[in-house]
Structure formats: structure tokens, C-alpha cells
Design an enzyme around this catalytic site. Structure first.
Site, PDB file in Angstrom:
ATOM      1  N   TRP A 159       0.892  -1.263   0.212  1.00 49.28           N
ATOM      2  CA  TRP A 159       0.051   0.043  -0.261  1.00 49.28           C
ATOM      3  C   TRP A 159       0.999   1.330   0.096  1.00 49.28           C
ATOM      4  O   TRP A 159       1.331   1.620   1.053  1.00 49.28           O
ATOM      5  CB  TRP A 159      -0.930   0.178   1.094  1.00 49.28           C
ATOM      6  CG  TRP A 159      -1.882  -1.074   1.412  1.00 49.28           C
ATOM      7  CD1 TRP A 159      -3.047  -1.039   0.733  1.00 49.28           C
ATOM      8  CD2 TRP A 159      -1.935  -2.551   1.864  1.00 49.28           C
ATOM      9  NE1 TRP A 159      -3.789  -2.156   0.551  1.00 49.28           N
ATOM     10  CE2 TRP A 159      -3.024  -2.944   1.356  1.00 49.28           C
ATOM     11  CE3 TRP A 159      -0.865  -2.880   2.667  1.00 49.28           C
ATOM     12  CZ2 TRP A 159      -3.272  -4.369   1.803  1.00 49.28           C
ATOM     13  CZ3 TRP A 159      -0.962  -4.257   2.880  1.00 49.28           C
ATOM     14  CH2 TRP A 159      -2.461  -5.000   2.572  1.00 49.28           C
ATOM     15  N   HIS A 181      -6.395   1.787   2.454  1.00 44.56           N
ATOM     16  CA  HIS A 181      -7.786   0.892   2.240  1.00 44.56           C
ATOM     17  C   HIS A 181      -8.771   1.259   3.196  1.00 44.56           C
ATOM     18  O   HIS A 181      -8.715   1.919   4.136  1.00 44.56           O
ATOM     19  CB  HIS A 181      -7.172  -0.710   2.052  1.00 44.56           C
ATOM     20  CG  HIS A 181      -6.347  -0.756   3.295  1.00 44.56           C
ATOM     21  ND1 HIS A 181      -5.914  -2.254   3.549  1.00 44.56           N
ATOM     22  CD2 HIS A 181      -5.939  -0.228   4.297  1.00 44.56           C
ATOM     23  CE1 HIS A 181      -5.192  -2.326   4.679  1.00 44.56           C
ATOM     24  NE2 HIS A 181      -5.391  -1.160   5.141  1.00 44.56           N
ATOM     25  N   ARG A 207      -3.824   6.168  -2.358  1.00 45.57           N
ATOM     26  CA  ARG A 207      -2.668   5.794  -2.568  1.00 45.57           C
ATOM     27  C   ARG A 207      -1.777   6.429  -3.470  1.00 45.57           C
ATOM     28  O   ARG A 207      -1.974   7.095  -4.332  1.00 45.57           O
ATOM     29  CB  ARG A 207      -2.611   4.096  -3.331  1.00 45.57           C
ATOM     30  CG  ARG A 207      -3.278   3.274  -2.197  1.00 45.57           C
ATOM     31  CD  ARG A 207      -3.494   1.792  -2.757  1.00 45.57           C
ATOM     32  NE  ARG A 207      -4.108   1.086  -2.005  1.00 45.57           N
ATOM     33  CZ  ARG A 207      -4.675  -0.049  -2.229  1.00 45.57           C
ATOM     34  NH1 ARG A 207      -4.196  -0.799  -3.246  1.00 45.57           N
ATOM     35  NH2 ARG A 207      -5.545  -0.863  -1.444  1.00 45.57           N
ATOM     36  N   GLN A 221     -13.385   2.211  -1.922  1.00 42.64           N
ATOM     37  CA  GLN A 221     -13.499   0.709  -1.648  1.00 42.64           C
ATOM     38  C   GLN A 221     -14.787   0.418  -0.812  1.00 42.64           C
ATOM     39  O   GLN A 221     -15.248   1.409  -0.336  1.00 42.64           O
ATOM     40  CB  GLN A 221     -12.431   0.392  -0.959  1.00 42.64           C
ATOM     41  CG  GLN A 221     -11.152   0.066  -1.603  1.00 42.64           C
ATOM     42  CD  GLN A 221     -10.086  -0.687  -0.801  1.00 42.64           C
ATOM     43  OE1 GLN A 221     -10.029  -0.681   0.201  1.00 42.64           O
ATOM     44  NE2 GLN A 221      -9.030  -1.060  -1.585  1.00 42.64           N
ATOM     45  N   VAL A 264      -5.641 -11.327   6.944  1.00 44.23           N
ATOM     46  CA  VAL A 264      -6.688 -12.461   6.853  1.00 44.23           C
ATOM     47  C   VAL A 264      -5.752 -13.958   6.486  1.00 44.23           C
ATOM     48  O   VAL A 264      -4.481 -13.811   6.261  1.00 44.23           O
ATOM     49  CB  VAL A 264      -7.587 -12.276   5.491  1.00 44.23           C
ATOM     50  CG1 VAL A 264      -8.605 -11.458   5.823  1.00 44.23           C
ATOM     51  CG2 VAL A 264      -6.820 -12.114   4.541  1.00 44.23           C
ATOM     52  N   ALA A 320     -13.428 -11.210   6.080  1.00 42.54           N
ATOM     53  CA  ALA A 320     -13.419  -9.911   5.638  1.00 42.54           C
ATOM     54  C   ALA A 320     -13.312  -9.878   4.258  1.00 42.54           C
ATOM     55  O   ALA A 320     -12.622 -11.071   3.486  1.00 42.54           O
ATOM     56  CB  ALA A 320     -12.418  -9.006   6.365  1.00 42.54           C
TER      57      ALA A 320
HETATM   58  C1  FA5 Z   1      -6.846  -4.168  -0.141  1.00 47.29           C
HETATM   59  O1  FA5 Z   1      -7.181  -2.973  -0.104  1.00 47.29           O
HETATM   60  C2  FA5 Z   1      -7.674  -5.055   0.955  1.00 47.29           C
HETATM   61  N1  FA5 Z   1      -7.878  -4.191   2.214  1.00 47.29           N
HETATM   62  C3  FA5 Z   1      -8.857  -5.740   0.691  1.00 47.29           C
HETATM   63  C4  FA5 Z   1      -9.149  -6.728   1.469  1.00 47.29           C
HETATM   64  C5  FA5 Z   1      -9.905  -6.439   2.575  1.00 47.29           C
HETATM   65  C6  FA5 Z   1      -8.517  -8.199   1.628  1.00 47.29           C
HETATM   66  C7  FA5 Z   1     -10.363  -7.336   3.447  1.00 47.29           C
HETATM   67  C8  FA5 Z   1      -8.706  -9.086   2.387  1.00 47.29           C
HETATM   68  C9  FA5 Z   1      -9.620  -8.774   3.356  1.00 47.29           C
HETATM   69  P1  FA5 Z   1      -6.242  -4.393  -2.803  1.00 47.29           P
HETATM   70  O2  FA5 Z   1      -5.233  -3.450  -2.501  1.00 47.29           O
HETATM   71  O3  FA5 Z   1      -6.269  -5.628  -3.642  1.00 47.29           O
HETATM   72  O4  FA5 Z   1      -6.731  -4.910  -1.404  1.00 47.29           O
HETATM   73  O5  FA5 Z   1      -7.682  -3.637  -3.017  1.00 47.29           O
HETATM   74  C10 FA5 Z   1      -8.998  -3.836  -3.115  1.00 47.29           C
HETATM   75  C11 FA5 Z   1      -9.665  -3.327  -4.309  1.00 47.29           C
HETATM   76  O6  FA5 Z   1      -9.439  -2.065  -4.523  1.00 47.29           O
HETATM   77  C12 FA5 Z   1      -9.111  -3.963  -5.459  1.00 47.29           C
HETATM   78  O7  FA5 Z   1      -9.497  -5.272  -6.117  1.00 47.29           O
HETATM   79  C13 FA5 Z   1      -9.598  -2.994  -6.652  1.00 47.29           C
HETATM   80  O8  FA5 Z   1     -10.612  -3.206  -6.947  1.00 47.29           O
HETATM   81  C14 FA5 Z   1      -9.532  -1.753  -5.671  1.00 47.29           C
HETATM   82  N2  FA5 Z   1      -8.270  -0.931  -6.104  1.00 47.29           N
HETATM   83  C15 FA5 Z   1      -7.125  -1.238  -5.655  1.00 47.29           C
HETATM   84  N3  FA5 Z   1      -6.124  -0.270  -5.888  1.00 47.29           N
HETATM   85  C16 FA5 Z   1      -6.756   0.572  -6.783  1.00 47.29           C
HETATM   86  C17 FA5 Z   1      -6.324   1.742  -7.513  1.00 47.29           C
HETATM   87  N4  FA5 Z   1      -5.259   2.318  -7.510  1.00 47.29           N
HETATM   88  N5  FA5 Z   1      -7.307   2.182  -8.160  1.00 47.29           N
HETATM   89  C18 FA5 Z   1      -8.708   1.897  -8.278  1.00 47.29           C
HETATM   90  N6  FA5 Z   1      -9.270   0.822  -7.545  1.00 47.29           N
HETATM   91  C19 FA5 Z   1      -8.008   0.284  -6.814  1.00 47.29           C
END
Ligand code: FA5
Length: 352
Positions: A159, A181, A207, A221, A264, A320
């Protein structure tokens, strides 16, 4: 009576006629009437002066002058009527035609991200989830530490963080950030509530990322959390499968693959089968020929996360998940660049 007196009378008649014809409005017309036919007007003056005309010519001159007066009065009335008609028709052409259709009023609309967030939250609400929201400026403690990501742990690299330089710890490290997130709300909700917990958390996160067609540095999100006694991975699979079926349509297949998130264990990513090509088109814009579209990260809440908020992992368990509504809107509406969501282009926004 001299011929010149008759000539003067005719010249007066001609001048009066010219000026009357040149009068273009009611004010000019009235000025003309006063100048020629009024009590001190020129024609009235001629008629008053008849007494001075030699008696043998008085009758002829008087008759001629009177004829001119009557002719000018008639011409005046005709001109007056003409001008009134003109003014009325000008008024008529300015009038509002109430039978015409009204001008359309521009209607405001919901942003596609809002539409999708409402749809996602609506589905979870119908399954008994509560919708809660949390702060966008967050403590390191909730964004990372409570989620089993200690300071200086390499998992933080996942992140790219935008730090807020308002607060520092004793070692000089920033302690506040723009949440990367929505998972910090897991810790906040558990800290202030006892199981059973079933919440979804829509909201913005940030981010420090280069933007491209699928990445923004600010995006939404929707996080989800379920904690209770006896919650199993089967509950996670069923809930998320049911969600995907309701959001994307009845015949969806889902796929869970191992993934790593420090908070998780086990962690998974969840994909749905491609509703566009079903995996049959190698050039498919949505699944790129793989047949699967990844829609979220998920997993069973790590025992350390439960301990960090004072729960006993031997007694309660949970799952989650976290998804990006812009990415889901892109799939649902066939949008091929996430940057369109924040470009404020009215032509894009009008389509929803
Ligand atoms: C997370 O942020 C975890 N907190 C999700 C999670 C929650 C996992 C609970 C397990 C349990 P990730 O970095 O993959 O995971 O982001 C989750 C979703 O946010 C991605 O699948 C995507 O749909 C969205 N996302 C991530 N980065 C970006 C971005 N830069 N721009 C737009 N959407 C994004």
C-alpha cells in the site's frame, strides 16, 4: 385674395402632409397635431385669420382652408390608426406562445461510482449487513498495526502510502496518513462492538500511485466484515457468491484463489466468470481471454487481528473482504479507463 395666399395655403398643406407621413410613433403624431391642428396650430391660425381676407374672396379662401383642415384631420386619424395597428402587431410578435413545449431543464444525476456503491451496499443490507463509515485521515495504528502489519514490515509496500505530516512518534515517524484501504474500519468496528458483527464500509481511500487505465491515486472501496461464533470459510464463499450472483446476474460462476493479505488467513482473491465472452474470446477487453475477472480480495480474519481488538480467536471467527466499486462499474458499464470517473467530463457523466 392674392394667388400667393392660395400658394401659401397649398405649401402649408404639403408641408403638413409630409410631416404627418414621417411621424413614426404616437409622440411624433401628437407633436404634429399640436403644430398644425392645435389651438395655436398653423391651420387653426389660417382659419382664424379669414376675417382679414377681403370680403369678396373670403368665402372661397375659407372653403379651401376648411377643406385642407378636414383632409388633414382625416389623414391624421388614418395615420394614427396605422401606427396603433403596427404597435399591436409588434406586441403580438413579442408575445409568449404558451402552447410551445418548455425548454428542458438539465437534471442532475448520480455518479456511476455512487450508483454502484448503493447497489453493493443494498445487496449486503438485504443480507443483514449494516452500513458504516469511517475517517479518511487515519492513524497508522488502524491502517496497519491493528491489521497485523507492524512498523517497518515489508507488507506495507503493498500500500503506497500518503502520509500526513501532522503527527510523529518518538522516533520521528509519521503516525497519520490518508487511509490506503477501508480495512482500518475492521479494527474500529470490532474495538467498539461485540460480535455478532456484520458491516460494510463504503468510502474513499488514497494511494501514492501512478495512474493508468485501472489505477487511480484516489478511489473508493467497499470493505466488509463478519464476526461471530463459528463463522467459516464456507460462509465467506456462500456470502460472496450470492453477492456476485445478485450484482452480475444469475448464472455467475465464482473462483477463489490463494492471495496474501497480512490481516487474513487464509487470504483469497475472488473472480467471476467473464459475462462478456465466457472465456471464448482471446481479445476480450474485459477478461483478456482468461475467462475470469477479479473483483475483490477476501479471507478469514487473522487471529492476531482479533486479539489486537481484545477478541478471543478461540471463541469467535470472521471473514472480511474489500472491493473497488470503480472497477466494478467499469465491468458493469464497459468503461475502459478509470480516469474518466474523476475527469468531470459532462458527456461521460450524462450516460448514467
Ligand atoms: C485491499 O486494499 C484490501 N484491504 C482488501 C481486503 C479486505 C482483502 C479484506 C482481504 C480482506 P487491494 O489492494 O487488492 O486490497 O484493493 C482492493 C480493491 O481495491 C481492488 O480489488 C481494486 O478493485 C481496488 N483498487 C486497488 N487499488 C486501486 C487503484 N489504484 N485504483 C482503483 N481501484 C483500486
Amino acid at each position: 385674395m392674392t394667388t400667393s395666399a392660395f400658394a401659401d395655403l397649398n405649401a402649408l398643406r404639403d408641408a403638413a402632409t409630409r410631416e404627418l407621413d414621417a411621424a413614426v410613433d404616437a409622440a411624433a403624431l401628437e407633436a404634429w397635431r399640436v403644430a398644425y391642428l392645435g389651438r395655436s396650430g398653423k391651420i387653426t391660425g389660417v382659419l382664424r385669420g379669414i376675417a382679414a381676407v377681403p370680403a369678396d374672396q373670403r368665402r372661397v379662401f375659407g372653403a379651401a382652408a376648411n377643406e385642407i383642415k378636414v383632409a388633414l384631420e382625416q389623414r391624421f386619424e388614418a395615420r394614427q390608426a396605422d401606427l396603433e395597428r403596427g404597435a399591436l402587431s409588434a406586441l403580438a410578435s413579442d408575445a409568449i406562445d404558451i402552447t410551445l413545449p418548455g425548454r428542458p431543464v438539465d437534471m442532475g444525476r448520480l455518479h456511476p461510482t455512487t450508483i454502484v456503491i448503493r447497489e453493493i451496499c443494498g445487496i449486503f443490507q438485504s443480507m443483514g449487513f449494516q452500513v458504516v463509515e469511517g475517517p479518511e485521515v487515519e492513524w497508522d495504528k488502524y491502517n496497519f498495526e491493528a491489521l497485523n502489519i507492524p512498523k517497518d514490515h515489508p507488507a506495507r509496500d503493498k500500500w503506497d502510502t500518503i502520509w500526513v505530516d501532522a503527527n510523529k512518534d518518538v522516533e520521528g515517524r509519521f503516525t497519520t496518513l490518508l487511509r490506503t484501504h477501508n480495512s482500518p474500519m475492521q479494527a474500529r468496528v470490532m474495538e467498539t462492538n461485540q460480535p455478532p458483527i456484520r458491516v460494510v464500509v463504503p468510502g474513499k481511500c488514497f494511494r501514492y500511485e501512478a495512474t493508468d487505465a485501472t489505477h487511480e491515486s484516489q478511489f473508493f472501496q467497499v470493505e466488509g466484515l463478519v464476526v461471530d461464533e463459528g463463522v467459516s470459510f464456507a460462509n465467506l464463499k456462500h456470502t460472496l457468491y450470492e453477492f456476485a450472483r445478485r450484482l452480475f446476474g444469475g448464472d455467475r460462476k465464482v473462483r477463489f484463489r490463494c492471495d496474501f493479505f497480512p490481516f487474513v488467513e487464509p487470504g483469497v482473491d475472488m473472480s467471476i466468470d467473464c459475462f462478456k465472452c465466457g472465456g471464448r474470446d482471446p481479445a476480450c477487453r474485459i477478461c483478456r481471454g482468461s475467462g475470469w475477472i477479479e473483483i475483490m480480495g477476501a479471507g478469514m480474519v487473522h487471529p492476531n487481528v482479533l486479539r489486537n481488538v481484545g477478541y478471543d480467536p478461540a471463541r469467535v471467527s470472521g471473514f472480511a473482504f474489500g472491493m473497488g466499486p470503480e472497477r466494478i462499474a467499469m465491468l458493469k458499464y464497459g468503461i475502459d479507463d478509470i480516469r474518466l470517473f474523476y475527469a468531470n467530463d459532462i458527456r461521460f457523466l450524462r450516460q448514467f
